[in-house]
Structures are given as C-alpha cells and as structure tokens.
Write a protein that holds these residues in place. Sequence first.
Motif, mmCIF file in Angstrom:
data_model
loop_
_atom_site.group_PDB
_atom_site.id
_atom_site.type_symbol
_atom_site.label_atom_id
_atom_site.label_comp_id
_atom_site.label_asym_id
_atom_site.label_seq_id
_atom_site.Cartn_x
_atom_site.Cartn_y
_atom_site.Cartn_z
ATOM 1 N N LEU A 118 10.687 12.599 1.215
ATOM 2 C CA LEU A 118 10.217 11.234 0.995
ATOM 3 C C LEU A 118 9.343 10.763 2.148
ATOM 4 C CD1 LEU A 118 13.434 9.523 -0.454
ATOM 5 C CD2 LEU A 118 11.365 10.157 -1.701
ATOM 6 N N SER A 119 9.686 11.156 3.367
ATOM 7 C CA SER A 119 8.856 10.738 4.497
ATOM 8 C C SER A 119 7.469 11.358 4.411
ATOM 9 C CB SER A 119 9.539 11.112 5.814
ATOM 10 O OG SER A 119 9.739 12.509 5.907
ATOM 11 N N ALA A 120 7.374 12.594 3.954
ATOM 12 C CA ALA A 120 6.071 13.223 3.753
ATOM 13 C C ALA A 120 5.308 12.538 2.626
ATOM 14 C CB ALA A 120 6.241 14.710 3.462
ATOM 15 N N ALA A 121 6.017 12.075 1.608
ATOM 16 C CA ALA A 121 5.371 11.321 0.537
ATOM 17 C C ALA A 121 4.766 10.035 1.082
ATOM 18 C CB ALA A 121 6.378 11.014 -0.563
ATOM 19 N N ALA A 122 5.520 9.355 1.943
ATOM 20 C CA ALA A 122 5.007 8.129 2.554
ATOM 21 C C ALA A 122 3.761 8.409 3.386
ATOM 22 C CB ALA A 122 6.097 7.487 3.412
ATOM 23 N N ASP A 123 3.758 9.513 4.105
ATOM 24 C CA ASP A 123 2.593 9.867 4.927
ATOM 25 C C ASP A 123 1.354 10.109 4.066
ATOM 26 O OD1 ASP A 123 4.137 9.717 7.206
ATOM 27 O OD2 ASP A 123 4.499 11.885 7.320
ATOM 28 N N ALA A 124 1.557 10.637 2.853
ATOM 29 C CA ALA A 124 0.419 10.977 1.990
ATOM 30 C C ALA A 124 -0.169 9.771 1.277
ATOM 31 C CB ALA A 124 0.858 12.015 0.958
ATOM 32 N N LEU A 125 0.585 8.696 1.137
ATOM 33 C CA LEU A 125 0.166 7.598 0.268
ATOM 34 C C LEU A 125 -1.103 6.862 0.708
ATOM 35 C CD1 LEU A 125 3.504 5.960 -0.911
ATOM 36 C CD2 LEU A 125 1.821 7.210 -2.276
ATOM 37 N N PRO A 126 -1.263 6.476 1.956
ATOM 38 C CA PRO A 126 -2.429 5.650 2.308
ATOM 39 C C PRO A 126 -3.762 6.269 1.909
ATOM 40 C CG PRO A 126 -0.841 5.635 4.099
ATOM 41 C CD PRO A 126 -0.365 6.660 3.121
ATOM 42 N N ALA A 127 -3.858 7.574 1.859
ATOM 43 C CA ALA A 127 -5.114 8.222 1.489
ATOM 44 C C ALA A 127 -5.306 8.331 -0.016
ATOM 45 C CB ALA A 127 -5.184 9.619 2.108
ATOM 46 N N LEU A 128 -4.271 7.973 -0.798
ATOM 47 C CA LEU A 128 -4.333 8.200 -2.242
ATOM 48 C C LEU A 128 -4.409 6.928 -3.066
ATOM 49 C CD1 LEU A 128 -1.657 11.043 -2.514
ATOM 50 C CD2 LEU A 128 -4.139 11.281 -2.649
ATOM 51 N N GLY A 129 -3.894 5.826 -2.565
ATOM 52 C CA GLY A 129 -3.914 4.601 -3.358
ATOM 53 C C GLY A 129 -3.243 3.451 -2.645
ATOM 54 N N ARG A 130 -3.372 2.279 -3.243
ATOM 55 C CA ARG A 130 -2.811 1.063 -2.629
ATOM 56 C C ARG A 130 -1.644 0.496 -3.443
ATOM 57 N NH1 ARG A 130 -3.627 -4.501 -2.795
ATOM 58 N NH2 ARG A 130 -3.266 -5.550 -0.793
ATOM 59 N N ARG A 131 -1.666 0.708 -4.753
ATOM 60 C CA ARG A 131 -0.585 0.207 -5.600
ATOM 61 C C ARG A 131 0.212 1.408 -6.117
ATOM 62 N NH1 ARG A 131 -0.320 -4.915 -6.916
ATOM 63 N NH2 ARG A 131 0.806 -4.438 -8.851
ATOM 64 N N VAL A 132 1.501 1.432 -5.766
ATOM 65 C CA VAL A 132 2.325 2.639 -5.910
ATOM 66 C C VAL A 132 3.490 2.361 -6.858
ATOM 67 C CG1 VAL A 132 3.667 4.379 -4.676
ATOM 68 C CG2 VAL A 132 1.763 3.202 -3.518
ATOM 69 N N LEU A 133 3.696 3.281 -7.796
ATOM 70 C CA LEU A 133 4.918 3.270 -8.590
ATOM 71 C C LEU A 133 5.873 4.297 -7.999
ATOM 72 C CD1 LEU A 133 6.689 2.459 -11.010
ATOM 73 C CD2 LEU A 133 5.500 4.228 -12.357
ATOM 74 N N LEU A 134 7.032 3.819 -7.530
ATOM 75 C CA LEU A 134 8.068 4.688 -6.973
ATOM 76 C C LEU A 134 9.143 4.924 -8.032
ATOM 77 C CD1 LEU A 134 8.750 3.199 -3.408
ATOM 78 C CD2 LEU A 134 7.616 5.362 -3.923
ATOM 79 N N THR A 135 9.367 6.175 -8.400
ATOM 80 C CA THR A 135 10.443 6.514 -9.327
ATOM 81 C C THR A 135 11.325 7.581 -8.687
ATOM 82 O OG1 THR A 135 9.103 8.204 -10.453
ATOM 83 C CG2 THR A 135 8.998 5.955 -11.321
ATOM 84 N N THR A 136 11.679 7.344 -7.446
ATOM 85 C CA THR A 136 12.457 8.314 -6.667
ATOM 86 C C THR A 136 13.937 7.961 -6.608
ATOM 87 O OG1 THR A 136 11.871 7.101 -4.652
ATOM 88 C CG2 THR A 136 10.488 8.982 -5.250
#
Length: 248
Positions: A118-136
């Motif tokens: 999950l921490s690696a997922a958080a690191d990847a997010l800023p480069a991919l989008g601003r509005r996030v759907l979390l289904t974790t």
Amino acid sequence: MPAHVLILGGTTEARELAAVLAARGGVRVTSSLAGRVTRPGALAGEVRVGGFGGAEGLAAWLRDHRVDALVDATHPFAGTITANAARAARETGVPALVLRRPGWTPGPGDRWHPVPSLSAAADALPALGRRVLLTTGRLGLAAFAHLTGLEFVARSVEPPAPPLPPHTEVLLARGPFTVDDETDLLRDRRVDVLVTKDSGGAATAPKLTAARRLALPVVLVTRPAPPPGARIAADVPSALDLLGLGSG
C-alpha cells in the motif's frame, strides 16, 4: 469419529467448501472467522469467531479439537494468519493446504501498475491522477493519509479505520457490482486512477473492466507469496482432491 476439517476464513471459496463438506456424512466442519465483519453471511457446519492467539494458540486448538485437516481459505492478503497456519500445521503434523483463487491477469487495453504494498501504491499515485478510488478494504488507509493534494473515494463494506487522507469521501457498499455500476461510479466521482488489491475472482473484477473501458490507470497491489512448500488449491474441487475427498 468423523474427520474434522478446520477452515480458516469466510471467503467465497471457504463458504463453498464448508457447504460441500457439511453435506457429506462422516465429516465434521468448523469454519473460523476473524470477526472483523460485524454481519458475516451464514456458514454451513460449526462456526467460531475470533483469533487463536498466534501460531501456538492455533496449534493448541488443532490438538484439543482433534483436527484432521486444516484449510487456509483466508483472503490472499491475510499474511499473518497464513503464516501462523503454516507454522501450526508443521508443529502438529496436521495436513494443511491453502485454498486461493488465482490472481488477476491483465488483458488488452489494461493500464496496470503493479506495486508490492500500500505504501508503494501511495508513492505511485501523484504521477497518475488526482482523484482516486480506493478499494483496498477498510484497513491500511493510513498509507495514503499524507497525500494532502489528492482526493479520495474510499469504498469498503464497513467504516475504514483512521487515519484517512484529509480529502476522503467514504462510500459504504457491499458487492457484487456490475461493470455498469462500476463505470457509473468512476464517471460520477470523476475518478482518474483506481487502487485495488489483487484479490482475484470474478466478484470484484468488474471495476477492472470499468477502468479499462474508461482507459484509467490501475495501481494493483500484488499479493504476498504463500508459505514455502504450501500445498495450493485454486478452487474447491482441487481442495477436495488434496483432502482425499474428491470422489464424492
């Protein structure tokens, strides 16, 4: 005495296996649930709720209740209980297997970004989008709490555990969802990136199809490896075969 099978977990496969075994003569079935869901569905056979007290506690339970076979059918990301089950089986000599549905595989048009945590997922997010759907799931959202510049929709069956990211809409919902349901959700919430875990199975796969339909990136948390030497069953018939109960 009937053969006693202990099934860990309340997954779809766990419920199916419990129903098949409970319908047979000469088999006693006990299903063990962690107790994190307040209204679990009905299960065939006997049911116990709560932890065992680590590997030692589970080993003692296996001995005290004369368990003949142990089936770990927990969620693919329930790493602690999976490790404890493997250790308890080794210590007691109780035959054990892991019942795990296969993980998802990407298809044409998928924009998947596999990450190990999950921490690696958080690191990847800023480069991919601003509005996030979390289904974790409702646990582990603290990994995203520092992302103050992003907006989240966190979907779970029960309220997620804090801390949460500061800009979070909590959406309480229980699947299964259709592809159209998931497409409408992504559009209505203006989601531009999906984060999920590789739980596998058809019930939660429509969100991946919806993301593909809308050409959205998916940050996919990969599942941990099973314990070394574990016997793996991909479905209930395979589990029955490994238990020596596949002939009916």
